[in-house]
Design a protein around this motif. Structure first.
Motif, PDB file in Angstrom:
ATOM      1  N   PRO A 173      45.955 -29.682  80.561  1.00 40.22           N
ATOM      2  CA  PRO A 173      46.103 -29.942  81.998  1.00 40.22           C
ATOM      3  C   PRO A 173      47.594 -30.020  82.398  1.00 40.22           C
ATOM      4  CG  PRO A 173      44.827 -31.655  80.846  1.00 40.22           C
ATOM      5  CD  PRO A 173      45.618 -30.901  79.838  1.00 40.22           C
ATOM      6  N   TYR A 174      47.896 -29.465  83.547  1.00 39.68           N
ATOM      7  CA  TYR A 174      49.253 -29.493  84.104  1.00 39.68           C
ATOM      8  C   TYR A 174      49.225 -30.297  85.399  1.00 39.68           C
ATOM      9  CZ  TYR A 174      50.137 -25.691  80.819  1.00 39.68           C
ATOM     10  OH  TYR A 174      50.263 -24.926  79.670  1.00 39.68           O
ATOM     11  N   ASP A 175      49.989 -31.396  85.420  1.00 38.92           N
ATOM     12  CA  ASP A 175      50.060 -32.275  86.591  1.00 38.92           C
ATOM     13  C   ASP A 175      51.329 -31.956  87.360  1.00 38.92           C
ATOM     14  OD1 ASP A 175      49.728 -34.272  88.428  1.00 38.92           O
ATOM     15  OD2 ASP A 175      50.515 -35.853  87.122  1.00 38.92           O
ATOM     16  N   ILE A 176      51.163 -31.534  88.618  1.00 39.75           N
ATOM     17  CA  ILE A 176      52.310 -31.161  89.451  1.00 39.75           C
ATOM     18  C   ILE A 176      52.628 -32.328  90.382  1.00 39.75           C
ATOM     19  CG2 ILE A 176      53.220 -29.479  91.083  1.00 39.75           C
ATOM     20  CD1 ILE A 176      51.171 -27.485  90.051  1.00 39.75           C
ATOM     21  N   ARG A 177      53.803 -32.915  90.220  1.00 37.51           N
ATOM     22  CA  ARG A 177      54.240 -34.033  91.065  1.00 37.51           C
ATOM     23  C   ARG A 177      55.234 -33.522  92.116  1.00 37.51           C
ATOM     24  NH1 ARG A 177      53.715 -38.654  87.587  1.00 37.51           N
ATOM     25  NH2 ARG A 177      51.892 -38.217  86.267  1.00 37.51           N
ATOM     26  N   SER A 178      55.175 -34.128  93.294  1.00 38.92           N
ATOM     27  CA  SER A 178      56.091 -33.726  94.392  1.00 38.92           C
ATOM     28  C   SER A 178      56.506 -34.966  95.178  1.00 38.92           C
ATOM     29  CB  SER A 178      55.411 -32.706  95.306  1.00 38.92           C
ATOM     30  OG  SER A 178      54.175 -33.223  95.775  1.00 38.92           O
ATOM     31  N   ALA A 179      57.064 -35.951  94.457  1.00 39.44           N
ATOM     32  CA  ALA A 179      57.393 -37.230  95.085  1.00 39.44           C
ATOM     33  C   ALA A 179      58.482 -37.101  96.141  1.00 39.44           C
ATOM     34  CB  ALA A 179      57.818 -38.232  94.011  1.00 39.44           C
ATOM     35  N   SER A 180      59.369 -36.132  96.003  1.00 42.54           N
ATOM     36  CA  SER A 180      60.494 -36.014  96.950  1.00 42.54           C
ATOM     37  C   SER A 180      60.146 -35.242  98.204  1.00 42.54           C
ATOM     38  CB  SER A 180      61.679 -35.336  96.248  1.00 42.54           C
ATOM     39  OG  SER A 180      61.331 -34.024  95.833  1.00 42.54           O
ATOM     40  N   LEU A 181      58.921 -34.739  98.304  1.00 42.41           N
ATOM     41  CA  LEU A 181      58.547 -33.972  99.490  1.00 42.41           C
ATOM     42  C   LEU A 181      58.230 -34.938 100.634  1.00 42.41           C
ATOM     43  CD1 LEU A 181      58.105 -30.975 100.225  1.00 42.41           C
ATOM     44  CD2 LEU A 181      55.668 -31.329  99.807  1.00 42.41           C
ATOM     45  N   PRO A 182      58.848 -34.758 101.816  1.00 41.79           N
ATOM     46  CA  PRO A 182      58.617 -35.670 102.948  1.00 41.79           C
ATOM     47  C   PRO A 182      57.147 -35.672 103.384  1.00 41.79           C
ATOM     48  CG  PRO A 182      60.552 -34.310 103.323  1.00 41.79           C
ATOM     49  CD  PRO A 182      59.866 -33.740 102.125  1.00 41.79           C
ATOM     50  N   LEU A 183      56.746 -36.765 104.049  1.00 39.88           N
ATOM     51  CA  LEU A 183      55.362 -36.929 104.461  1.00 39.88           C
ATOM     52  C   LEU A 183      54.930 -35.833 105.417  1.00 39.88           C
ATOM     53  CD1 LEU A 183      52.753 -38.597 104.494  1.00 39.88           C
ATOM     54  CD2 LEU A 183      53.743 -39.946 106.361  1.00 39.88           C
ATOM     55  N   ASP A 184      55.806 -35.476 106.374  1.00 37.37           N
ATOM     56  CA  ASP A 184      55.422 -34.429 107.325  1.00 37.37           C
ATOM     57  C   ASP A 184      55.144 -33.106 106.615  1.00 37.37           C
ATOM     58  OD1 ASP A 184      55.642 -36.192 109.404  1.00 37.37           O
ATOM     59  OD2 ASP A 184      57.694 -35.613 109.937  1.00 37.37           O
ATOM     60  N   GLU A 185      55.898 -32.829 105.549  1.00 42.79           N
ATOM     61  CA  GLU A 185      55.668 -31.593 104.801  1.00 42.79           C
ATOM     62  C   GLU A 185      54.364 -31.677 103.996  1.00 42.79           C
ATOM     63  OE1 GLU A 185      57.618 -29.118 105.278  1.00 42.79           O
ATOM     64  OE2 GLU A 185      59.211 -30.157 106.355  1.00 42.79           O
ATOM     65  N   ARG A 186      53.996 -32.864 103.592  1.00 47.76           N
ATOM     66  CA  ARG A 186      52.777 -33.042 102.813  1.00 47.76           C
ATOM     67  C   ARG A 186      51.506 -32.827 103.640  1.00 47.76           C
ATOM     68  NH1 ARG A 186      53.103 -35.816  98.002  1.00 47.76           N
ATOM     69  NH2 ARG A 186      55.197 -36.461  97.383  1.00 47.76           N
ATOM     70  N   LYS A 187      51.635 -32.865 104.963  1.00 50.03           N
ATOM     71  CA  LYS A 187      50.470 -32.689 105.825  1.00 50.03           C
ATOM     72  C   LYS A 187      50.068 -31.225 105.970  1.00 50.03           C
ATOM     73  CE  LYS A 187      51.075 -36.945 108.482  1.00 50.03           C
ATOM     74  NZ  LYS A 187      51.208 -37.561 109.818  1.00 50.03           N
ATOM     75  N   GLN A 188      50.817 -30.351 105.350  1.00 47.53           N
ATOM     76  CA  GLN A 188      50.450 -28.939 105.359  1.00 47.53           C
ATOM     77  C   GLN A 188      49.344 -28.690 104.326  1.00 47.53           C
ATOM     78  OE1 GLN A 188      54.267 -26.387 106.026  1.00 47.53           O
ATOM     79  NE2 GLN A 188      54.851 -28.050 104.648  1.00 47.53           N
ATOM     80  N   SER A 189      48.714 -27.539 104.424  1.00 50.16           N
ATOM     81  CA  SER A 189      47.678 -27.188 103.457  1.00 50.16           C
ATOM     82  C   SER A 189      48.313 -26.974 102.087  1.00 50.16           C
ATOM     83  CB  SER A 189      46.945 -25.922 103.894  1.00 50.16           C
ATOM     84  OG  SER A 189      47.817 -24.800 103.832  1.00 50.16           O
ATOM     85  N   ALA A 190      47.501 -27.132 101.047  1.00 46.78           N
ATOM     86  CA  ALA A 190      48.014 -26.954  99.684  1.00 46.78           C
ATOM     87  C   ALA A 190      48.495 -25.531  99.471  1.00 46.78           C
ATOM     88  CB  ALA A 190      46.927 -27.303  98.677  1.00 46.78           C
ATOM     89  N   GLU A 191      47.827 -24.556 100.054  1.00 45.00           N
ATOM     90  CA  GLU A 191      48.258 -23.162  99.908  1.00 45.00           C
ATOM     91  C   GLU A 191      49.623 -22.929 100.531  1.00 45.00           C
ATOM     92  OE1 GLU A 191      44.178 -23.272  98.797  1.00 45.00           O
ATOM     93  OE2 GLU A 191      45.173 -24.070 100.571  1.00 45.00           O
ATOM     94  N   THR A 192      50.008 -23.753 101.528  1.00 45.32           N
ATOM     95  CA  THR A 192      51.350 -23.651 102.111  1.00 45.32           C
ATOM     96  C   THR A 192      52.377 -24.381 101.257  1.00 45.32           C
ATOM     97  OG1 THR A 192      50.415 -23.491 104.342  1.00 45.32           O
ATOM     98  CG2 THR A 192      52.728 -24.124 104.155  1.00 45.32           C
ATOM     99  N   ILE A 193      52.019 -25.555 100.767  1.00 49.69           N
ATOM    100  CA  ILE A 193      52.960 -26.353  99.971  1.00 49.69           C
ATOM    101  C   ILE A 193      53.335 -25.630  98.680  1.00 49.69           C
ATOM    102  CG2 ILE A 193      53.212 -28.505  98.672  1.00 49.69           C
ATOM    103  CD1 ILE A 193      51.434 -29.842 100.766  1.00 49.69           C
ATOM    104  N   PHE A 194      52.364 -24.945  98.067  1.00 48.86           N
ATOM    105  CA  PHE A 194      52.603 -24.327  96.757  1.00 48.86           C
ATOM    106  C   PHE A 194      52.766 -22.812  96.826  1.00 48.86           C
ATOM    107  CE2 PHE A 194      50.167 -28.225  95.832  1.00 48.86           C
ATOM    108  CZ  PHE A 194      51.063 -28.858  94.980  1.00 48.86           C
TER     109      PHE A 194
END
Length: 598
Positions: free
Chosen positions: A557-578
């Protein structure tokens, strides 16, 4: 002189007509024949009787039964035929009303009852000797232990598409998750599965059980469940044994087709949760498009001081597929074709059967509750981490077999059985629940694709030695593979305003790659001796069985962390974030951890 010359054409024509009139009935008589094949069995034991005489009444045609009571009578005049079977110590039997067509092969089994006194000939109609359901009942009645059997005839009358659906009609047997057999309440770990008498390897990474949904019902002759231990069972028998027998060749050359459609009013034509599909998913070859990317495989387990560039390369290499879809449900369907018969080859009759089946099904579970049970301190349990959601699964199952059989004289038979199946399940789950740690509502979306392949090749022999000695043996090579490539799990949390964002917790964006490979080689031999008076016979059977197995399993398993991504950016779809916009050469957003190494 002229008159004689003019008569010559007329005389020639008359002679030709006479010659045709004489030869034509002879040719027609030679062609108006057929062939009768079958078995002579002991009605009290269900075993085949060798060296029994069987004759076509009113003719000089007849033969002696060979291995397993099998016989063949060729060049039988077509029409209504009567057979007479006899053996010392058994009641002779006459079977009437057999209709044999010209050029056809007819299968007719004859059962004899042991006799202690001389009785008159017993006459029965032909229909009374037919039916594979009776053979299944005989197997249960004459078995040493507790045995239940499902025949091909019973499966053909039901909508069962695979062995798992068929075996659940046996009393005391339940099927879990549509594939795992549990007998008399015991878990699947206590049940062994064999194909044509030889143990099958398991395709499950953490279970030894064989999922029975791997076997289309169109390939099967019978399914026998043994619920008690007997010495001829494998040494690790503990709860039950399921033996799957593939189809044998028919008595005459034939080709059959089948096509069926199914309608589910809760899924067909309705919007259902579904997983994104790849090009060859409908054939069960979708694992290649979901395979571990070469960049990720080259990065290893990311334990040697990886750089941010390494993390970004790994994130960009994954398929950008995370979210479930809503799709219109399709009807279930299945189809199959089979051909078989037996024909002379180099002076010997070769029996053959070839079958191909294909089915595609869709399963939907709505309002599905998932929870963990913990002790409540008073001897009971309480549910925690409850999630309610829907699951949609699209399944493909297809396979085939090629079985050959040849008689060597009247006392030996060789068989070569080849079977393969391939299945694929593409599943999507979308559920809502409360995170017990943060008391926050979260949404979990999971995509899972599982592809399985099973193959088996067996060479077997049966030898009748005299009237009361029998020897059988088999050599088998079998293997299974199970691939679960690119399983994804995505967790979004809900903010106070109702908006969803990528949750900042471990394993909120997880990709898992797993596979299992197992190969098995087996050999067995049995010698049986029957003794005692006819009608009160006993049997002693002894033999040996061995199996060599190799098994390899891997899961990463590969766990992808993105702690430094701002909250507003996190509200996008996963297909946009990645999609790569946050994994450029100058970005330091993602960190990838390998959770398990194996």
């Amino acid at each position: 002189m002229n008159r004689r010359t003019s008569l010559r054409p007329f005389v020639s024509l008359v002679l030709a007509i006479l010659a045709f009139g004489v030869t034509a009935p002879l040719d027609a008589q030679e062609q108006a024949t057929g062939r009768i094949v079958g078995r002579i069995i002991d009605l009290s034991t269900g075993l085949g009787l060798s060296d029994d005489g069987i004759q076509v009444v009113g003719t000089t045609l007849g033969t002696m039964s060979g291995i397993d009571g099998r016989y063949t009578i060729s060049n039988v005049p077509s029409g209504t035929v009567t057979l007479h079977a006899r053996r010392l110590g058994y009641q002779p039997k006459t079977v009437t009303g057999i209709l044999l067509e010209s050029g056809a092969s007819l299968q007719q089994n004859v059962g004899l009852q042991a006799a202690t006194v001389q009785l008159q000939t017993l006459e029965v109609t032909a229909d009374a000797e037919r039916g594979s359901v009776n053979s299944a009942i005989d197997a249960q009645r004459n078995a040493t232990g507790i045995v239940s059997a499902v025949s091909a005839e019973q499966m053909s009358r039901s909508p069962d598409s695979d062995a798992a659906a068929a075996v659940q009609r046996v009393s005391g047997v339940t099927v879990q998750d549509g594939k795992y057999v549990a007998v008399r309440g015991l878990g699947e770990r206590y049940t062994t599965t064999s194909l044509n008498g030889t143990r099958l390897p398991s395709s499950e990474p953490e279970r030894k059980v064989v999922p029975l949904d791997l076997f289309p019902s169109g390939l099967l002759q019978s399914i026998t469940t043994s619920k008690t231990f007997t010495p001829d069972q494998s040494g690790d028998f503990s709860g039950a044994s399921v033996d799957i027998r593939t189809r044998e060749f028919p008595a005459e050359r034939q080709i059959s087709y089948s096509l069926s459609m199914g309608y589910n009013d809760r899924a067909t034509g309705k919007d259902v949760v579904a997983a994104p599909s790849e090009a060859l998913d409908w054939l069960g070859f979708g694992a290649e498009n979901r395979a571990l990317p070469a960049v990720v495989a080259g990065a290893g387990h990311l334990t040697s001081n990886p750089t941010q560039g390494d993390y970004n390369s790994v994130v960009n290499a994954f398929r950008n597929t995370w979210s479930t879809e809503t799709r219109s449900g399709t009807p279930n369907m299945s189809m199959g074709v089979s051909a078989g018969g037996n024909d002379p080859v180099f002076g010997r009759r070769i029996g053959y059967v070839g079958t191909m089946t294909y089915s595609r099904n869709q399963e939907v579970r709505a309002n599905d509750l998932r929870a963990f049970a913990i002790p409540d301190g008073s001897g009971g349990e309480q549910a925690t981490e409850q999630f309610v959601g829907s699951t949609g699964r699209s399944s493909v199952l297809w396979g085939g077999l090629v079985n050959l059989s040849m008689l060597l004289g009247t006392g030996s038979r060789l068989s070569l059985n080849n079977t393969f199946t391939r299945s694929a399940d593409n599943e999507a789950r979308d559920e809502l629940g409360i995170d017990e740690d943060d008391a926050r509502e979260i949404r979990i979306q999971r995509l899972e694709y599982v592809e399985r392949f099973m193959r088996s090749t067996q060479l077997a022999g049966e030898h009748q030695i005299g009237e009361r000695n029998r020897f059988d043996w088999s050599l088998t090579a079998a293997g299974v593979t199970r691939e679960e490539p690119d399983r994804s799990e995505l967790i979004y949390a809900f903010d106070n305003d109702g908006s969803a964002f990528l949750y900042n917790v471990p394993e909120a964006a997880l990709r898992t790659f797993a596979n299992v490979t197992e190969d098995s080689y087996g050999a067995s031999g049995n010698y049986a001796i029957r003794f005692g008076d006819i009608g009160r016979e006993h049997a002693v059977k002894f033999g040996a069985m061995g199996r060599y197995t190799t098994r390899d399993a891997e899961q990463t398993p590969y766990d992808i962390r993105s702690a430094s991504l701002p909250l507003d950016e996190r509200k996008q779809s996963a297909e946009t974030i990645f999609d790569g916009r946050y994994a450029q050469a100058s970005d330091s957003v993602f960190v990838v951890n390998v959770l398990f190494q194996g």
